[in-house]
Design an enzyme around this catalytic site. Structure first.
Site, short mmCIF file in Angstrom:
data_model
loop_
_atom_site.label_atom_id
_atom_site.label_comp_id
_atom_site.label_asym_id
_atom_site.label_seq_id
_atom_site.Cartn_x
_atom_site.Cartn_y
_atom_site.Cartn_z
N LYS A 188 9.77 10.67 -14.49
CA LYS A 188 10.65 11.37 -13.54
C LYS A 188 12.02 11.60 -14.20
O LYS A 188 12.41 10.86 -15.13
CB LYS A 188 10.83 10.61 -12.22
CG LYS A 188 11.50 9.23 -12.32
CD LYS A 188 13.03 9.25 -12.36
CE LYS A 188 13.63 7.86 -12.46
NZ LYS A 188 14.99 7.81 -12.98
N ALA A 216 14.24 3.59 -20.09
CA ALA A 216 14.82 4.84 -20.57
C ALA A 216 15.34 5.75 -19.46
O ALA A 216 15.77 6.87 -19.71
CB ALA A 216 13.77 5.60 -21.38
N GLY A 217 15.29 5.29 -18.19
CA GLY A 217 15.75 6.13 -17.09
C GLY A 217 14.71 7.13 -16.63
O GLY A 217 15.01 8.06 -15.87
N LEU A 218 13.46 6.94 -17.07
CA LEU A 218 12.40 7.91 -16.76
C LEU A 218 11.39 7.36 -15.74
O LEU A 218 10.39 8.01 -15.45
CB LEU A 218 11.67 8.31 -18.04
CG LEU A 218 12.56 9.03 -19.07
CD1 LEU A 218 11.80 9.22 -20.39
CD2 LEU A 218 13.03 10.37 -18.53
N GLY A 219 11.65 6.17 -15.22
CA GLY A 219 10.79 5.61 -14.17
C GLY A 219 9.39 5.25 -14.63
O GLY A 219 8.50 5.13 -13.81
N ASP A 275 12.26 2.68 -7.83
CA ASP A 275 11.74 4.03 -8.05
C ASP A 275 10.27 4.18 -7.65
O ASP A 275 9.73 5.28 -7.69
CB ASP A 275 11.86 4.42 -9.53
CG ASP A 275 13.30 4.70 -9.94
OD1 ASP A 275 14.12 5.00 -9.04
OD2 ASP A 275 13.60 4.61 -11.14
N SER A 302 6.32 4.36 -12.21
CA SER A 302 5.23 5.32 -12.14
C SER A 302 3.90 4.62 -12.43
O SER A 302 2.89 4.84 -11.75
CB SER A 302 5.47 6.44 -13.15
OG SER A 302 4.43 7.37 -13.14
N GLY A 309 7.87 2.50 -15.75
CA GLY A 309 7.28 1.28 -15.18
C GLY A 309 6.93 1.48 -13.71
O GLY A 309 5.87 1.07 -13.25
N VAL A 368 10.31 3.51 -22.79
CA VAL A 368 10.49 2.35 -21.91
C VAL A 368 11.98 2.04 -21.73
O VAL A 368 12.77 2.24 -22.65
CB VAL A 368 9.77 1.13 -22.55
CG1 VAL A 368 9.99 -0.14 -21.75
CG2 VAL A 368 8.27 1.42 -22.65
#
Ligand code: C5P
Length: 305
Positions: free
Chosen positions: A14, A106-109, A145, A113, A111, A104
């Site tokens: 995300k 990284a601000g991309l959600g 998240d 997800s 874990g 990981v």
């Protein structure tokens, strides 16, 4: 009783198109207002029941990731089994393998997800017939998240992250993710933010109007993009501004930090523009550059033989 199929599921990344961090709550968390969007850059999970081997057996192609209770996949599976009681059968366990592509911490959600995808896969494997709301309830305690991923591809997220309402974004965009190769811990980012600001700017009216069920176009949203963490973590990590600048020079309409970082993403009008930028930026040492369409379908299981 679990079936003997292997369930495959793709868990997307995300980005936060808008991330406002509002007041601090009595429970120590912050109230948020975020417009979140999935990106078609995915991890792949395979889940199957293991007769005769009780327990959760997690394997990952990235050796740096823990495969025990520290991994959100493990905790999500544990939460499902606890709530589902004897659904898997007394002597059976679960084998879960994960192929990681999402950077990981990284601000991309990633874990979160993975946790949401685990719950969806087990709902199918164990024939639990839980609704998305039931699954969200099991997932919410695992991370702020997690609930969003049950409302993909686009949603307004408020509260500490648990209040999620789907919105529709019309038009298409591609996203290029640039991870500069160092992690940023979310808790540290919140501390930076709290210590650096004297007051909280109120939520803009243009954002207040975007509520659950609303439809907005990408053309409307791109000029509204903002992230409160940029000012908070930027001073400690000057490379983040350089990444955003490089994305703009490579043709991004807008470039911004995702979540509390350290990934910076660029918004592109189409696939060709995004892939061109990916090629241009991939050569920079230490940067991991990934590209995908903005938006994916809802988390869905693919059954393997
Ligand atoms: O829920 P998650 O594990 O992502 O949160 C990590 C940390 O970020 C929390 O311990 C808290 O310090 C901070 N946080 C917050 N407000 C939120 C979400 C997270 O202060 N809404």
């Amino acid at each position: 009783m679990a079936s003997d199929r292997t369930i495959r599921i793709h868990a997307p990344a995300k980005v936060n198109l808008v991330l406002r961090v509002l007041d601090r709550r009595p429970d120590g968390y912050h109230n948020l207002w975020s417009l979140m969007q999935t990106v078609d850059v995915t991890d792949t999970l395979d889940v199957r029941a293991m007769p005769g081997r009780p327990g959760i057996h997690l394997t990952c192609d990235d050796a740096s990731l823990p495969t025990d209770r520290r991994n959100l996949i493990y905790r999500a599976a544990e939460a499902v089994l606890k709530r589902a009681g004897s659904a898997i059968g007394r002597d059976a366990g679960l084998a879960i393998t994960i192929a990681k592509r999402i950077p990981v911490s990284a601000g991309l959600g990633g874990g979160s997800s993975n946790a949401a995808a685990t719950i969806v896969a087990l709902n199918e494997l164990l024939a639990l017939r839980w609704s998305p709301t039931d699954m969200m309830k099991v997932g919410a305690p695992l991370g702020s998240d997690v609930p969003f991923f049950f409302c993909a591809p686009s949603a307004v997220v408020t509260g500490r992250g648990e209040a999620v309402e789907a919105v529709t974004l019309t038009g298409c965009r591609w996203i290029v993710l640039v991870n500069p190769g160092f992690p940023i811990e979310t808790k540290w980012a919140y501390e930076q933010l709290s210590s650096r600001r004297a007051s909280v700017a109120p939520l803009a009216d243009s954002l207040r109007r975007i509520v659950g069920g609303a439809t907005a176009s990408w053309d409307q949203i791109v000029p509204l993009m903002e992230n409160d963490f940029e000012a908070a973590v930027g001073p400690a990590h000057p490379e983040l501004a350089k990444v955003a600048q490089a994305l703009r020079e490579a043709g991004a309409e807008a470039a911004m930090l995702s979540g509390s970082g350290a990934t910076v993403f660029g918004v592109f009008r189409d696939e060709a523009a995004a892939l061109r930028a990916q090629r241009m930026l991939s050569g920079t040492q230490g940067w991991r550059v990934l590209a995908g369409a903005a938006g994916t379908g809802p988390l869905a299981c693919i059954s393997k033989a």
